[in-house]
Design a protein around this motif. Structure first.
Motif, mmCIF file in Angstrom:
data_model
loop_
_atom_site.group_PDB
_atom_site.id
_atom_site.type_symbol
_atom_site.label_atom_id
_atom_site.label_comp_id
_atom_site.label_asym_id
_atom_site.label_seq_id
_atom_site.Cartn_x
_atom_site.Cartn_y
_atom_site.Cartn_z
ATOM 1 N N UNK A 161 0.825 -1.216 0.000
ATOM 2 C CA UNK A 161 0.000 0.000 0.000
ATOM 3 C C UNK A 161 0.856 1.261 0.000
ATOM 4 N N UNK A 162 1.792 1.369 0.933
ATOM 5 C CA UNK A 162 2.579 2.606 1.020
ATOM 6 C C UNK A 162 3.568 2.732 -0.131
ATOM 7 N N UNK A 163 4.102 1.608 -0.609
ATOM 8 C CA UNK A 163 5.041 1.660 -1.731
ATOM 9 C C UNK A 163 4.337 2.079 -3.016
ATOM 10 N N UNK A 164 3.042 1.760 -3.115
ATOM 11 C CA UNK A 164 2.255 2.196 -4.273
ATOM 12 C C UNK A 164 2.235 3.721 -4.368
ATOM 13 N N UNK A 165 2.260 4.381 -3.212
ATOM 14 C CA UNK A 165 2.252 5.845 -3.190
ATOM 15 C C UNK A 165 3.665 6.427 -3.182
ATOM 16 N N UNK A 166 4.664 5.575 -3.313
ATOM 17 C CA UNK A 166 6.044 6.056 -3.337
ATOM 18 C C UNK A 166 6.563 6.461 -1.978
ATOM 19 N N UNK A 167 6.030 5.843 -0.937
ATOM 20 C CA UNK A 167 6.480 6.133 0.433
ATOM 21 C C UNK A 167 7.473 5.066 0.877
ATOM 22 N N UNK A 168 8.629 5.495 1.351
ATOM 23 C CA UNK A 168 9.592 4.594 1.972
ATOM 24 C C UNK A 168 9.474 4.811 3.478
ATOM 25 N N UNK A 169 9.019 3.809 4.198
ATOM 26 C CA UNK A 169 8.758 3.961 5.630
ATOM 27 C C UNK A 169 10.040 4.219 6.406
ATOM 28 N N UNK A 170 11.080 3.474 6.115
ATOM 29 C CA UNK A 170 12.427 3.617 6.667
ATOM 30 C C UNK A 170 12.586 3.120 8.098
ATOM 31 N N UNK A 171 11.520 2.651 8.734
ATOM 32 C CA UNK A 171 11.676 2.147 10.099
ATOM 33 C C UNK A 171 10.713 0.987 10.350
ATOM 34 N N UNK A 172 10.707 0.043 9.410
ATOM 35 C CA UNK A 172 9.851 -1.137 9.546
ATOM 36 C C UNK A 172 10.448 -2.071 10.588
ATOM 37 N N UNK A 173 9.646 -2.395 11.599
ATOM 38 C CA UNK A 173 10.060 -3.294 12.679
ATOM 39 C C UNK A 173 8.794 -3.685 13.443
ATOM 40 N N UNK A 174 8.857 -4.700 14.278
ATOM 41 C CA UNK A 174 7.652 -5.169 14.981
ATOM 42 C C UNK A 174 6.922 -4.100 15.785
ATOM 43 N N UNK A 175 7.650 -3.224 16.459
ATOM 44 C CA UNK A 175 6.980 -2.223 17.294
ATOM 45 C C UNK A 175 6.270 -1.150 16.473
ATOM 46 N N UNK A 176 6.537 -1.104 15.170
ATOM 47 C CA UNK A 176 5.831 -0.179 14.290
ATOM 48 C C UNK A 176 4.784 -0.891 13.434
ATOM 49 N N UNK A 177 4.587 -2.185 13.704
ATOM 50 C CA UNK A 177 3.518 -2.920 13.035
ATOM 51 C C UNK A 177 2.670 -3.571 14.129
ATOM 52 N N UNK A 178 1.682 -2.829 14.569
ATOM 53 C CA UNK A 178 0.870 -3.257 15.710
ATOM 54 C C UNK A 178 0.043 -4.494 15.353
ATOM 55 N N UNK A 179 -0.063 -5.409 16.314
ATOM 56 C CA UNK A 179 -0.712 -6.694 16.058
ATOM 57 C C UNK A 179 -1.632 -7.068 17.211
ATOM 58 N N UNK A 180 -2.927 -7.177 16.905
ATOM 59 C CA UNK A 180 -3.890 -7.673 17.877
ATOM 60 C C UNK A 180 -4.138 -9.132 17.543
ATOM 61 N N UNK A 181 -3.571 -9.989 18.363
ATOM 62 C CA UNK A 181 -3.599 -11.430 18.079
ATOM 63 C C UNK A 181 -5.011 -12.002 18.129
ATOM 64 N N UNK A 182 -5.800 -11.551 19.076
ATOM 65 C CA UNK A 182 -7.151 -12.094 19.259
ATOM 66 C C UNK A 182 -8.074 -11.713 18.099
ATOM 67 N N UNK A 183 -8.008 -10.449 17.690
ATOM 68 C CA UNK A 183 -8.884 -9.967 16.621
ATOM 69 C C UNK A 183 -8.268 -10.110 15.232
ATOM 70 N N UNK A 184 -7.005 -10.507 15.191
ATOM 71 C CA UNK A 184 -6.260 -10.608 13.930
ATOM 72 C C UNK A 184 -6.306 -9.276 13.160
ATOM 73 N N UNK A 185 -5.940 -8.227 13.885
ATOM 74 C CA UNK A 185 -5.889 -6.895 13.289
ATOM 75 C C UNK A 185 -4.449 -6.388 13.309
ATOM 76 N N UNK A 186 -4.109 -5.609 12.300
ATOM 77 C CA UNK A 186 -2.736 -5.137 12.128
ATOM 78 C C UNK A 186 -2.750 -3.655 11.741
#
Length: 507
Positions: A161-186
Motif C-alpha cells: 500500500x505505502x510503496x504504491x504511493x512512493x512512500x519509503x517507511x524507513x523504520x519497519x520493525x515489529x513495534x511499528x507494526x501493531x498486532x492484535x492477536x485475538x482480533x487478527x488486526x494489524x
C-alpha cells in the motif's frame, strides 16, 4: 487510590511480593508524572478538552508522545483513540509530511489512518484509531507457524500500500507494526522518518527527500512512541550553515574506520583532527591514486575525498546493506530488507536477531548469515567496495532457523547452501571504502556459533510444535528473496504477496 494501585501490583507480580512497596512508590511517581503531562497537553491544545478524555500515556519518544483517550460519540458510546502529540521542536515540514502519509495512504490495507488533527501554535496532535496490541517479544515464541504466515502476509499488504504511493517507511520493525492477536488486526504506524522515492505521490515527501539528502547524519536516541525501546536515527530536514555540516562530516571520517585501531591509524586520525591532515589533503593532485587500500592507515588521497552523505534513518539491526554502506540511492527495497529481518526473527524465534552498536559491526553480522563473498559482490552493484579479511560462507537459512528455534523439520527437502554470486572480486572505484576488522568479524562468527550450539535454544515437545515441524521450503525461499543483498533484485511487496508461500491466501 493507593490501595487499588497496590492490589493491582500484587496481582500482576505475586512472586515479587517483597518488592511491592518499592514498586508501588515507583508507580505512584510515574502516575504523577503522566498526570502532569496530560495536564500540560490540555493547556497546550485546549481544543482537546471538550472532545477527549485522556486516560493515560502509552508511549513516549524523542519527537512525540502517544496517549490513550476516549471520545464521546453522538450515539452515546465511547470510542478509544490514540493521540500522538508531536513536540514543538519537530520541523513543520516533517510533521506535515507525516500527516499527508497518513491521510493519503492510511486507513486501508493495514496502514494506520488518521481521524482528526488539532493544532495550537507549534503544538500538533494527530488523532488515530486505537489498536490494542501485544508486545512482539512477549508472544514471539508462542506463535504458531500459521500465525507467522498471516502476520507476514498482512505486513506485505501494508508495505504494498505505502510503496504504491512512493512512500519509503524507513523504520519497519515489529513495534511499528501493531498486532492484535485475538482480533487478527494489524496496523503499520509511525511515518515520522518516511521519505519518498523520486516519483512519490506524496507531494510533501518530495521536499523532505531533497532536504534530507543534504544533511542526514544528525541522529539521536529515540524510543518508539508505541512503547518498545529502540534507537532511531532521525534525518534532519532543516537547512544548516556550512560550518555545521563540515563538523559533522569530519566526525564521519572517524566513524567509518574506527574499528582499525593501530598506532598508525591513531596518528592518521590525530592529523585529521588537528587540521594538518585536511590541509595536506586539500592540496593533493586529483590524478594520484590511493595507496592505503587493504592497509591499516588512511592516505592523503582518501582524506581529500568528499565524504558521502546518505540517509541512515532506521533502527539498528533492521538497516539494509545499502543503508549501512551509505548508498545515496535508496528505494522501497530497504523496507523489504527490514521485513526480511522481521521474518527471520519469527522463523528463528530470536528477537532482536541483529543488535549492533555501529554500521561496521552490523555489516559483519549480516556477513555471518549471508556470506562475505556475497556481501562484497552485492556492494559492487550499488557502487561500494567492502573489504573483508577472511572468507565467511553463507548460512543455510533453514538449518540456521531450525537450530536457533530448536526444531527439526520433518520436511527432508533442503535448499542447500546459498549460491554465491558470480564475477571477479576486484574493487570498483568508489567514494567510500568500508573494511570489516578481523576482530569484529571473528566475534560475530563466534556469537552466531554459540547461539546455534544452544544459547537458550531448546527442543520443543512434539505436541507443542504448532506447525513448526512442517515449515515448507517456500518459507525459506521467500526469506532468501527478502534478504537479497542486492536492492535491485530484492523482492517487492507486490511480488511477495504472490509468492508460492502464500498460495492459499487471497490477496
Amino acid at each position: 487510590m493507593e490501595l487499588e494501585s497496590k492490589s493491582h501490583c500484587d496481582e500482576q507480580h505475586p512472586h515479587q511480593a517483597e518488592d511491592t512497596s518499592r514498586k508501588h512508590m515507583q508507580n505512584s511517581k510515574l502516575s504523577a508524572g503522566i498526570k502532569k503531562d496530560i495536564e500540560k497537553l490540555y493547556e497546550a491544545v485546549p481544543q482537546l478538552v471538550n472532545v477527549f478524555k485522556i486516560k493515560e500515556k502509552i508511549g513516549e519518544g524523542t519527537f512525540s508522545s502517544v496517549y490513550l483517550a476516549t471520545a464521546q460519540l453522538q450515539t452515546g458510546c465511547e470510542e478509544k483513540m490514540a493521540l500522538k502529540h508531536l513536540i514543538p521542536t519537530s520541523h513543520p515540514l516533517r510533521i506535515a509530511a507525516e500527516l499527508q502519509c497518513l491521510t493519503v495512504a492510511g486507513g486501508q490495507d493495514n496502514v494506520m489512518g488518521v481521524k482528526y488533527c488539532f493544532r495550537k501554535n507549534d503544538h500538533v496532535v494527530i488523532v488515530m484509531p486505537y489498536l490494542e496490541h501485544e508486545s512482539f517479544l512477549d508472544i514471539l515464541n508462542s506463535l504458531s507457524f500459521e500465525e507467522v504466515k498471516e502476520y507476514m502476509f498482512n505486513l506485505f499488504k501494508a508495505l504494498r500500500r505505502i510503496h504504491h504511493f512512493g512512500i519509503v517507511h524507513r523504520d519497519v520493525k515489529p513495534s511499528n507494526f501493531l498486532y492484535n492477536r485475538r482480533l487478527k488486526q494489524y496496523a503499520l504506524v509511525d511515518f515520522g522518518l518516511a521519505q519518498g522515492i523520486p516519483d512519490t505521490k506524496i507531494e510533501l515527501l518530495k521536499t523532505v527527500h531533497s532536504e534530507g539528502q543534504q544533511d542526514s547524519v544528525h541522529h539521536s536516541a529515540q524510543r518508539s512512541v508505541f512503547g518498545e525501546r529502540n534507537f532511531n536515527i532521525y534525518c534532519s530536514t532543516y537547512q544548516e550553515n556550512s560550518n555545521t555540516k563540515l563538523i559533522r562530516q569530519s566526525k564521519m571520517i572517524d566513524l567509518s574506520s574506527r574499528k582499525l585501531v593501530t598506532k598508525k591509524k591513531i596518528t592518521s586520525t590525530k592529523a585529521v583532527s588537528n587540521g594538518v591532515g585536511r590541509k595536506a589533503a586539500s592540496g593533493c593532485p586529483s590524478n594520484l591514486t590511493c595507496d592505503c587500500y587493504a592497509t591499516d592507515r588512511v592516505c592523503s588521497v582518501c582524506l581529500s575525498r568528499c565524504q558521502q552523505v546518505a540517509p541512515r534513518a532506521g533502527t539498528p539491526g533492521f538497516r539494509a546493506p545499502e543503508v549501512l554502506t551509505k548508498c545515496p540511492t535508496q528505494t522501497t527495497a530497504i523496507d523489504m530488507w527490514s521485513a526480511g529481518i522481521v521474518f527471520l526473527s519469527l522463523l528463528s524465534g530470536r528477537y532482536p536477531f541483529y543488535k549492533a552498536s555501529d554500521d561496521l559491526t552490523a555489516l559483519a553480522q549480516i556477513m555471518t548469515v549471508r556470506g562475505s563473498r556475497e556481501t562484497i559482490q552485492a556492494a559492487k552493484t550499488f557502487g561500494k567496495s567492502v573489504l573483508c579479511t577472511q572468507v565467511v560462507p553463507a548460512q543455510n537459512l533453514r538449518t540456521l532457523c531450525e537450530k536457533l528455534r530448536g526444531t527439526n523439520s520433518s520436511c527432508n527437502r533442503s535448499q542447500g547452501d546459498m549460491p554465491s554470486k558470480s564475477g571477479d572480486d576486484s574493487a570498483l572505484p568508489v567514494e567510500v571504502d568500508k573494511q570489516c576488522a578481523p576482530e569484529t568479524l571473528r566475534k560475530e562468527i563466534q556469537h552466531l556459533k554459540s547461539c546455534q550450539e544452544g544459547d537458550g535454544a531448546s527442543e520443543i515437545k512434539a505436541t507443542d510444535m504448532k506447525g513448526w515441524d512442517q515449515v515448507p521450503d517456500e518459507a525459506y525461499d521467500l526469506l532468501d528473496k527478502l534478504l537479497d543483498l542486492n536492492p535491485a533484485t530484492r523482492i517487492t511487496a507486490k511480488d511477495a504477496l504472490l509468492h508460492p508461500f502464500f498460495k492459499d491466501m487471497s490477496v
